[in-house]
Design a protein around this motif. Structure first.
Motif, PDB file in Angstrom:
ATOM      1  N   VAL A 155       0.841  -1.274  -0.049  1.00  0.00           N
ATOM      2  CA  VAL A 155       0.094  -0.076  -0.095  1.00  0.00           C
ATOM      3  C   VAL A 155       0.846   1.249   0.023  1.00  0.00           C
ATOM      4  N   LEU A 156       0.701   2.097  -0.960  1.00  0.00           N
ATOM      5  CA  LEU A 156       1.374   3.418  -1.081  1.00  0.00           C
ATOM      6  C   LEU A 156       0.393   4.383  -0.287  1.00  0.00           C
ATOM      7  N   LEU A 157       0.823   4.994   0.806  1.00  0.00           N
ATOM      8  CA  LEU A 157       0.062   5.852   1.663  1.00  0.00           C
ATOM      9  C   LEU A 157       0.929   7.107   1.443  1.00  0.00           C
ATOM     10  N   THR A 158      -0.040   8.229   0.988  1.00  0.00           N
ATOM     11  CA  THR A 158       0.733   9.364   0.536  1.00  0.00           C
ATOM     12  C   THR A 158      -0.160  10.658   0.842  1.00  0.00           C
ATOM     13  N   ALA A 159       0.519  11.573   1.074  1.00  0.00           N
ATOM     14  CA  ALA A 159      -0.104  13.002   1.535  1.00  0.00           C
ATOM     15  C   ALA A 159       0.664  14.184   1.045  1.00  0.00           C
ATOM     16  N   GLY A 160      -0.203  15.111   0.427  1.00  0.00           N
ATOM     17  CA  GLY A 160       0.550  16.365  -0.095  1.00  0.00           C
ATOM     18  C   GLY A 160       0.749  16.305  -1.582  1.00  0.00           C
ATOM     19  N   PRO A 185      -1.529  -5.268   4.055  1.00  0.00           N
ATOM     20  CA  PRO A 185      -0.504  -5.400   3.066  1.00  0.00           C
ATOM     21  C   PRO A 185       0.646  -6.388   3.663  1.00  0.00           C
ATOM     22  N   ASP A 186       1.547  -6.657   2.837  1.00  0.00           N
ATOM     23  CA  ASP A 186       2.869  -6.943   3.312  1.00  0.00           C
ATOM     24  C   ASP A 186       3.782  -5.649   3.641  1.00  0.00           C
ATOM     25  N   LEU A 187       3.620  -4.674   3.247  1.00  0.00           N
ATOM     26  CA  LEU A 187       4.187  -3.458   3.378  1.00  0.00           C
ATOM     27  C   LEU A 187       3.581  -2.307   2.917  1.00  0.00           C
ATOM     28  N   ILE A 188       3.653  -1.353   3.991  1.00  0.00           N
ATOM     29  CA  ILE A 188       3.050   0.023   3.624  1.00  0.00           C
ATOM     30  C   ILE A 188       4.273   1.047   3.605  1.00  0.00           C
ATOM     31  N   VAL A 189       4.112   1.556   2.442  1.00  0.00           N
ATOM     32  CA  VAL A 189       5.121   2.917   2.009  1.00  0.00           C
ATOM     33  C   VAL A 189       4.411   4.244   2.135  1.00  0.00           C
ATOM     34  N   VAL A 207       9.508   4.192   5.101  1.00  0.00           N
ATOM     35  CA  VAL A 207       9.130   5.701   4.965  1.00  0.00           C
ATOM     36  C   VAL A 207      10.175   6.074   3.924  1.00  0.00           C
ATOM     37  N   VAL A 208       9.841   6.780   2.890  1.00  0.00           N
ATOM     38  CA  VAL A 208      10.754   7.115   1.834  1.00  0.00           C
ATOM     39  C   VAL A 208      10.829   8.702   1.883  1.00  0.00           C
ATOM     40  N   GLY A 209      12.143   9.126   2.022  1.00  0.00           N
ATOM     41  CA  GLY A 209      12.306  10.578   2.104  1.00  0.00           C
ATOM     42  C   GLY A 209      12.218  11.280   3.372  1.00  0.00           C
ATOM     43  N   ALA A 210      11.887  10.685   4.403  1.00  0.00           N
ATOM     44  CA  ALA A 210      11.830  11.394   5.587  1.00  0.00           C
ATOM     45  C   ALA A 210      12.140  10.098   6.674  1.00  0.00           C
ATOM     46  N   GLU A 211      12.013  10.395   8.042  1.00  0.00           N
ATOM     47  CA  GLU A 211      12.059   9.239   8.810  1.00  0.00           C
ATOM     48  C   GLU A 211      11.250   9.471  10.333  1.00  0.00           C
ATOM     49  N   LEU A 212      11.058   8.725  10.944  1.00  0.00           N
ATOM     50  CA  LEU A 212      10.799   8.839  12.128  1.00  0.00           C
ATOM     51  C   LEU A 212      11.411   8.984  13.413  1.00  0.00           C
ATOM     52  N   ALA A 213      11.234   9.801  14.396  1.00  0.00           N
ATOM     53  CA  ALA A 213      12.216  10.448  15.291  1.00  0.00           C
ATOM     54  C   ALA A 213      12.615   9.002  16.272  1.00  0.00           C
ATOM     55  N   ILE A 241      13.194   3.869  -3.111  1.00  0.00           N
ATOM     56  CA  ILE A 241      12.142   2.616  -2.795  1.00  0.00           C
ATOM     57  C   ILE A 241      12.781   1.350  -2.892  1.00  0.00           C
ATOM     58  N   ARG A 242      14.111   1.367  -3.849  1.00  0.00           N
ATOM     59  CA  ARG A 242      14.580  -0.074  -4.390  1.00  0.00           C
ATOM     60  C   ARG A 242      15.362  -0.400  -2.898  1.00  0.00           C
TER      61      ARG A 242
END
Length: 224
Positions: free
Chosen positions: A76-81, A127-131, A155-161, A202-203
């Protein structure tokens, strides 16, 4: 954690438990555990000094290209913005999924009030993975991910603290957004979100998850 987020997370978790996947959803059927097809090059992780949880690893550029997901990988691609960096990330994920014949579904958060519900929707799909793509999702993900430790997140292009072991991130100089009300880092550079770097993100991230290198930050070399 702000009280409002804590309360919203509790409601989101309850909703996920109550609703579940619909019987008409093909993803409700069991499928084989996903595996990595191919192997990582030796320069991906230093096995003599493997990264600790929440640590950062800097793989040799391209050391992940030999790894592919097994057939039927559910993402699942989860996106905002709708900013350009987020759009570039979304395109990279979509292109990767098409090239790898991944079963990709997309959940788009429609504004701030929809951020937590969108994460719940993604979780319900099983899903197996949420991106995740989009900085607006970082704080809500920080609230929810620790309550769903069996679900893998990338998480691509960011990170959790403070990521738990089920949250892997791919970051680089210019993209290290971490949320928690800190605002955008002075090092943030929208121009660093090139098509090539987002494709590598992503890869490299999926290769890490498939090989159980999770709960860490994959840092892309500045020349990648």
């Amino acid at each position: 954690m702000r009280p409002s987020l804590r309360a919203a997370a509790a409601l989101a978790a309850a909703a996920a438990l109550l609703t579940g996947c619909s019987s008409g959803d093909d993803w409700s059927r069991p499928h084989p555990e996903p595996t990595a097809i191919g192997t990582l090059d030796s320069g991906f992780i230093d096995h003599s000094s493997p990264p600790a949880p929440e640590a950062t690893a800097t793989p040799r550029p391209g050391s992940w290209t030999g790894v592919h997901p097994s057939k039927g990988y559910r993402v699942v691609l989860l996106t905002a913005g709708d900013d350009r960096p987020t759009k570039t990330l979304v395109t990279a994920v979509e292109d990767w999924a098409e090239n790898e014949d991944v079963d990709l579904r997309t959940v788009v958060a429609d504004g701030p009030a929809d951020l937590l519900p969108s994460i719940v929707s993604a979780l319900e799909m099983g899903p197996d993975l949420i991106v995740s793509a989009g900085n607006d999702l970082i704080d809500p993900l920080s609230t929810v991910t620790a309550n769903h430790l069996s679900q893998q997140f990338l998480v691509v292009g960011a990170e959790l603290a403070e990521p738990t072991h089920n949250v892997t991130a791919v970051d680089w100089s210019g993209a290290s957004f971490r949320g928690e009300g800190l605002g955008t880092s002075s090092a943030y550079d929208a121009d660093s979100f090139t098509a090539g770097r987002c494709a590598s993100a992503i890869r490299a991230g999926v290769a890490a998850v498939l090989n159980d290198w999770t709960g860490i930050v994959i840092w892309l070399d500045e020349h990648e």
